[in-house]
Design a protein around this motif. Structure first.
Motif, PDB file in Angstrom:
ATOM      1  N   ARG A  35     -55.731 -10.536  14.010  1.00 46.27           N
ATOM      2  CA  ARG A  35     -58.356 -10.829  13.823  1.00 46.27           C
ATOM      3  C   ARG A  35     -58.527 -10.734  15.075  1.00 46.27           C
ATOM      4  O   ARG A  35     -59.208  -9.903  15.255  1.00 46.27           O
ATOM      5  N   ALA A  36     -57.470 -11.395  15.920  1.00 44.00           N
ATOM      6  CA  ALA A  36     -58.492 -11.611  17.213  1.00 44.00           C
ATOM      7  C   ALA A  36     -58.475  -9.264  17.570  1.00 44.00           C
ATOM      8  O   ALA A  36     -59.507  -9.467  18.663  1.00 44.00           O
ATOM      9  N   ILE A  37     -57.397  -9.516  17.407  1.00 48.26           N
ATOM     10  CA  ILE A  37     -57.620  -7.938  18.097  1.00 48.26           C
ATOM     11  C   ILE A  37     -58.512  -7.108  17.326  1.00 48.26           C
ATOM     12  O   ILE A  37     -59.467  -6.386  18.166  1.00 48.26           O
ATOM     13  N   MET A  38     -58.880  -7.413  16.138  1.00 46.24           N
ATOM     14  CA  MET A  38     -59.926  -6.507  16.135  1.00 46.24           C
ATOM     15  C   MET A  38     -61.010  -7.055  16.082  1.00 46.24           C
ATOM     16  O   MET A  38     -62.095  -6.484  16.824  1.00 46.24           O
ATOM     17  N   LEU A  39     -61.241  -8.352  17.067  1.00 46.80           N
ATOM     18  CA  LEU A  39     -62.142  -8.801  16.686  1.00 46.80           C
ATOM     19  C   LEU A  39     -62.591  -8.153  18.428  1.00 46.80           C
ATOM     20  O   LEU A  39     -63.940  -8.158  18.847  1.00 46.80           O
ATOM     21  N   GLU A  40     -61.942  -8.428  19.152  1.00 49.20           N
ATOM     22  CA  GLU A  40     -62.172  -7.566  20.867  1.00 49.20           C
ATOM     23  C   GLU A  40     -62.633  -6.355  20.741  1.00 49.20           C
ATOM     24  O   GLU A  40     -63.441  -6.078  21.282  1.00 49.20           O
ATOM     25  N   LEU A  41     -61.681  -5.168  19.973  1.00 48.81           N
ATOM     26  CA  LEU A  41     -62.204  -4.300  20.111  1.00 48.81           C
ATOM     27  C   LEU A  41     -63.156  -3.776  18.919  1.00 48.81           C
ATOM     28  O   LEU A  41     -63.534  -2.924  19.250  1.00 48.81           O
ATOM     29  N   SER A  42     -64.025  -4.864  18.599  1.00 50.79           N
ATOM     30  CA  SER A  42     -65.280  -4.561  17.885  1.00 50.79           C
ATOM     31  C   SER A  42     -66.485  -4.876  18.527  1.00 50.79           C
ATOM     32  O   SER A  42     -67.184  -3.800  18.615  1.00 50.79           O
ATOM     33  N   THR A  43     -65.824  -5.678  19.705  1.00 51.90           N
ATOM     34  CA  THR A  43     -66.889  -4.999  20.583  1.00 51.90           C
ATOM     35  C   THR A  43     -67.861  -4.176  21.117  1.00 51.90           C
ATOM     36  O   THR A  43     -68.792  -4.087  21.803  1.00 51.90           O
ATOM     37  N   ILE A  44     -66.441  -3.587  21.901  1.00 53.64           N
ATOM     38  CA  ILE A  44     -66.294  -2.496  23.224  1.00 53.64           C
ATOM     39  C   ILE A  44     -67.246  -1.558  22.525  1.00 53.64           C
ATOM     40  O   ILE A  44     -68.477  -0.891  23.598  1.00 53.64           O
ATOM     41  N   PRO A  45     -67.534  -1.160  21.232  1.00 51.35           N
ATOM     42  CA  PRO A  45     -68.098   0.390  21.022  1.00 51.35           C
ATOM     43  C   PRO A  45     -69.686  -0.147  21.171  1.00 51.35           C
ATOM     44  O   PRO A  45     -70.972   0.934  21.754  1.00 51.35           O
ATOM     45  N   PRO A  46     -70.285  -1.187  20.614  1.00 55.89           N
ATOM     46  CA  PRO A  46     -71.505  -1.529  20.982  1.00 55.89           C
ATOM     47  C   PRO A  46     -71.725  -1.672  22.075  1.00 55.89           C
ATOM     48  O   PRO A  46     -72.923  -1.846  23.026  1.00 55.89           O
TER      49      PRO A  46
END
Length: 351
Positions: A35-46
């Motif tokens: 889930r932490a990996i998914m969190l970090e990835l989620s910030t990059i597109p915006p």
């Protein structure tokens, strides 16, 4: 709300945080790291969408430089957490359709509930959104409340030492980002619990600062602020300074002007094809598809890199470079229904 660990839209982090530390098992720790990996990835597109909306590609322009460095920080954080997961025998999952980020929408796992993250160009409003993503538990300027990314990482740091014996150094990917982007940005192997705790400290404090300073303790150039405060400066339009009379930090310093940008509109859920008034024509659809294809190839290469094929990291870096070029093509295309605005990249996973 569902609770599947690989479901981006679930409240799995809230569920994990509701489990007492002493009751976490090896599986809970692996789930938390995914889930932490998914969190970090989620910030990059915006963040990247806002960065690429800036028309000048001069990386010394202050606001552009700030956002660009934060994007590199997030990439480093992503890599460090991937190394944590694979070192304890977990598998990094990035290409399951349920796992990939979805916009507009909340952050994965139920962190910062009610905060809707969207894709669009750089504005004061979008910078404020980014600050809300990064908000600390106890910010030195402005108020915040609980359920933050930092609190989640602190829980992982509190639990991980009980499972230090699982660290094997398996499937580690390393990359020297530190020479250009700050000492804390090297993606390093997670061989010991000390490696893990140092990495979590980098991730938390680069995003939030410390309890006594808004500075990034692992900066590129000296004086670089932690992400929350850097984005707040852009949102407020004023530099953060310490009031000598009170010792408090306040956004009352010199102006922070916005750079010229392409007026990138907010991307609708599921992409532009879902907006009847702005349904893309064939050339626009092709440009959007090119971006989505490169994005999907990047995720695939990253998953392979942490699956034992470390050299695919270089393929992923190439795809990331392609994304910037493809985004600038898209950002130049005006919306049919409102020519004062332009299309923006969709960040859709295609198989």
């Amino acid at each position: 709300m569902t609770t599947g660990i690989l479901d981006y839209e679930s409240d799995a982090i809230v569920q994990l945080m509701n489990i007492a530390e002493e009751d976490w098992t090896e599986q809970e720790l692996k789930d938390a790291l995914q889930r932490a990996i998914m969190l970090e990835l989620s910030t990059i597109p915006p963040y990247a969408t806002a960065l690429w909306s800036i028309t000048s590609q001069d990386n010394t322009q202050p606001v552009r430089h700030t956002i660009r460095e934060i994007v590199f920080d997030e990439m480093s954080h992503f890599g460090l957490v991937c190394n944590m997961l694979t070192s304890i025998g977990g598998t990094v999952v990035l290409t399951d359709p349920a796992t990939v980020p979805k916009y507009p929408g909340e952050l994965p796992g139920g962190v910062n509930p009610g905060l809707i993250v969207s894709l669009g160009g750089l504005t004061r409003e979008s910078a404020g959104l980014f600050a809300d993503i990064e908000k600390p538990e106890n910010p030195l300027a402005f108020a915040a409340d609980g359920n933050t990314i930092g609190a989640f990482y602190q829980r992982i740091a509190d639990v991980f030492p009980r499972f230090a014996h699982l660290l094997t150094g398996r499937n580690q990917v390393t990359f020297p980002l530190g020479s250009q982007h700050g000492a804390g940005n090297n993606i390093v192997a997670m061989n010991t619990i000390d490696d893990v705790l140092k990495a979590i400290d980098v991730i938390r404090t680069q995003g939030e600062g410390t309890d006594v300073s808004p500075d990034n303790p692992f900066p590129g150039p000296p004086g670089e602020l932690a992400h929350y405060y850097a984005f707040k400066e852009i949102a407020v339009g004023k530099k953060l300074v310490e009031n000598p009379a009170t010792g408090r930090f306040e956004f009352t310093g010199p102006d922070v002007p916005l750079p010229d940008t392409s007026p990138v509109a907010r991307v609708p859920a599921g992409g532009w094809a879902n907006d009847p008034a702005n349904a893309p024509d064939q050339p626009t659809a092709s440009a959007l598809h090119d971006f989505n294809t490169s994005y999907s190839a990047m995720l695939t290469s990253l998953e392979h890199a942490w699956g034992g094929n470390g050299n695919e990291l270089f393929d992923a870096i190439g795809h990331m470079s392609d994304l910037g070029d493809a985004a600038r093509v898209i950002n130049a295309i005006k919306l049919p229904a409102d020519p004062h605005l332009t299309y923006g990249p969709e960040w859709l996973f295609v198989q």
